[in-house]
Design a protein around this motif. Structure first.
Motif, PDB file in Angstrom:
ATOM      1  N   LEU A 198      12.250 -25.171  11.642  1.00 47.06           N
ATOM      2  CA  LEU A 198      12.440 -25.289  10.197  1.00 47.06           C
ATOM      3  C   LEU A 198      13.566 -24.370   9.731  1.00 47.06           C
ATOM      4  CD1 LEU A 198      11.469 -26.511   7.546  1.00 47.06           C
ATOM      5  CD2 LEU A 198       9.791 -24.674   7.406  1.00 47.06           C
ATOM      6  N   ARG A 199      13.661 -23.190  10.319  1.00 48.54           N
ATOM      7  CA  ARG A 199      14.735 -22.255   9.974  1.00 48.54           C
ATOM      8  C   ARG A 199      16.101 -22.870  10.267  1.00 48.54           C
ATOM      9  NH1 ARG A 199      16.684 -17.368  13.411  1.00 48.54           N
ATOM     10  NH2 ARG A 199      18.101 -16.355  11.973  1.00 48.54           N
ATOM     11  N   SER A 200      16.237 -23.505  11.428  1.00 45.08           N
ATOM     12  CA  SER A 200      17.531 -24.102  11.771  1.00 45.08           C
ATOM     13  C   SER A 200      17.872 -25.259  10.841  1.00 45.08           C
ATOM     14  CB  SER A 200      17.557 -24.543  13.239  1.00 45.08           C
ATOM     15  OG  SER A 200      16.685 -25.623  13.446  1.00 45.08           O
ATOM     16  N   ALA A 246       6.278 -19.149  11.183  1.00 41.15           N
ATOM     17  CA  ALA A 246       6.498 -18.399  12.424  1.00 41.15           C
ATOM     18  C   ALA A 246       5.525 -17.220  12.527  1.00 41.15           C
ATOM     19  CB  ALA A 246       7.939 -17.906  12.497  1.00 41.15           C
ATOM     20  N   GLY A 302       8.291 -23.020  13.151  1.00 43.18           N
ATOM     21  CA  GLY A 302       8.915 -22.116  12.185  1.00 43.18           C
ATOM     22  C   GLY A 302      10.402 -21.954  12.423  1.00 43.18           C
ATOM     23  N   PHE A 303      10.788 -21.724  13.674  1.00 40.32           N
ATOM     24  CA  PHE A 303      12.208 -21.559  13.967  1.00 40.32           C
ATOM     25  C   PHE A 303      12.971 -22.884  13.868  1.00 40.32           C
ATOM     26  CE2 PHE A 303      10.806 -17.457  15.527  1.00 40.32           C
ATOM     27  CZ  PHE A 303      11.821 -16.634  15.056  1.00 40.32           C
ATOM     28  N   LYS A 338      16.827 -25.520   7.723  1.00 41.36           N
ATOM     29  CA  LYS A 338      17.156 -24.921   6.423  1.00 41.36           C
ATOM     30  C   LYS A 338      18.574 -24.368   6.418  1.00 41.36           C
ATOM     31  CE  LYS A 338      14.376 -22.576   3.949  1.00 41.36           C
ATOM     32  NZ  LYS A 338      13.382 -21.710   3.333  1.00 41.36           N
ATOM     33  N   LYS A 339      18.995 -23.757   7.537  1.00 43.41           N
ATOM     34  CA  LYS A 339      20.367 -23.247   7.615  1.00 43.41           C
ATOM     35  C   LYS A 339      21.371 -24.366   7.429  1.00 43.41           C
ATOM     36  CE  LYS A 339      20.035 -19.109  10.456  1.00 43.41           C
ATOM     37  NZ  LYS A 339      20.387 -18.501  11.763  1.00 43.41           N
ATOM     38  N   LYS A 390       8.979 -21.694   3.269  1.00 41.44           N
ATOM     39  CA  LYS A 390       9.276 -20.413   3.917  1.00 41.44           C
ATOM     40  C   LYS A 390       9.029 -20.537   5.421  1.00 41.44           C
ATOM     41  CE  LYS A 390       9.872 -18.446  -0.079  1.00 41.44           C
ATOM     42  NZ  LYS A 390      11.092 -18.815  -0.714  1.00 41.44           N
ATOM     43  N   TRP A 391      10.091 -20.599   6.198  1.00 41.66           N
ATOM     44  CA  TRP A 391       9.973 -20.769   7.647  1.00 41.66           C
ATOM     45  C   TRP A 391       9.294 -19.562   8.282  1.00 41.66           C
ATOM     46  CZ3 TRP A 391      11.877 -17.458  11.260  1.00 41.66           C
ATOM     47  CH2 TRP A 391      12.808 -16.516  10.823  1.00 41.66           C
ATOM     48  N   GLY A 392       9.525 -18.371   7.735  1.00 42.53           N
ATOM     49  CA  GLY A 392       8.961 -17.148   8.300  1.00 42.53           C
ATOM     50  C   GLY A 392       7.446 -17.127   8.243  1.00 42.53           C
ATOM     51  N   CYS A 449      14.052 -26.635   1.065  1.00 39.41           N
ATOM     52  CA  CYS A 449      14.609 -25.302   0.865  1.00 39.41           C
ATOM     53  C   CYS A 449      13.571 -24.328   0.314  1.00 39.41           C
ATOM     54  CB  CYS A 449      15.822 -25.370  -0.061  1.00 39.41           C
ATOM     55  SG  CYS A 449      17.227 -26.242   0.682  1.00 39.41           S
TER      56      CYS A 449
END
Length: 187
Positions: free
Chosen positions: A177-179, A19, A174-175, A181-182, A14-16, A11
Motif C-alpha cells: 500500500l505504501r508503494s 504494517a 502495508g508496504f 500511495k507513493k 494509513k499504510w503504517g 491516499c
C-alpha cells in the motif's frame, strides 16, 4: 471522476497502521509458538479470574441497587461466579467454549476480508485480503470441528501460526500500500 475519488480514498489510508498491525501480529504469534503448553491454560484461568472479579463487582452493584436492575445484576453475578469457578477449576471446558466463540469471530473476519477483496476492485493487492479471509475461515472451521483439541492447541499452536502468517501478510500488504500511495498520492 470515480478514479479521482478512489485515489483520494487510497491516499487517506494509513499504510503504517497495516504494517504495524502485521509486526505486532507476528511478534504475538512467535510468543504463542514459543510457549504452547502453558499458554492455553493460563489464558483460560486468567479469563476465569477476570470473570470472578466482574461477578463480584456485579454482586456489589446488585446489593446497592433496587428493583429489576438489582435482580439482573444478581443473576449476572451468579452466572459469573459459576463460569469463573469452572474456568479456574476446569479450564478445558471453558477453553472449548471459547474456541467455538473465537471460531465464530474468525469466520466473520474471514467473510469481511473476502468481501473487501471481491468488492473493492481498485484496492491494491486485494488477493492478500482474500488469502487472509480464506485462512480465517479454515481456522474457524477447524475450531468448530475439534473444540476440545482446539482448547489445548488454540492459543499455543494454531493461533500462533495464524498470527505469524497474518503478521507476515499484513506487513507485505502495508508496504505494498505504501508503494501504491507513493505512486498516486502527493504529500
Amino acid at each position: 471522476m470515480a478514479e479521482m475519488m478512489h485515489e483520494e480514498r487510497l491516499c487517506d489510508v494509513k499504510w503504517g497502521t497495516l504494517a504495524l498491525l502485521g509486526v505486532l501480529s507476528l511478534i504475538f504469534g512467535i510468543i504463542l509458538l514459543l510457549y504452547p503448553g502453558i499458554t492455553a491454560a493460563v489464558v483460560v484461568v486468567l479469563f476465569g479470574i477476570i470473570v470472578l472479579i466482574l461477578a463480584f463487582l456485579a454482586l456489589i452493584l446488585a446489593l446497592m441497587s433496587t428493583g429489576g436492575r438489582a435482580t439482573l445484576l444478581l443473576l449476572g453475578a451468579i452466572v459469573g461466579f459459576i463460569v469463573g469457578i469452572i474456568a479456574v477449576l476446569a479450564p478445558i471446558v471453558i477453553g472449548a467454549l471459547l474456541v467455538i466463540i473465537i471460531g465464530i469471530v474468525l469466520f466473520m473476519i474471514g467473510i469481511v476480508d473476502i468481501a473487501i477483496a471481491v468488492g473493492e476492485k481498485a484496492y491494491p493487492h486485494r488477493w492478500l485480503l482474500f488469502i487472509l479471509g480464506i485462512l480465517s475461515i479454515i481456522v474457524a472451521v477447524l475450531f468448530w470441528v475439534y473444540p476440545a483439541a482446539g482448547a489445548v492447541a488454540l492459543f499455543g499452536v494454531i493461533v500462533g501460526i495464524y498470527f505469524v502468517i497474518y503478521g507476515i501478510l499484513g506487513i507485505i500488504a502495508g508496504f505494498a500500500l505504501r508503494s501504491v500511495k507513493k505512486q498516486y498520492c502527493m504529500a
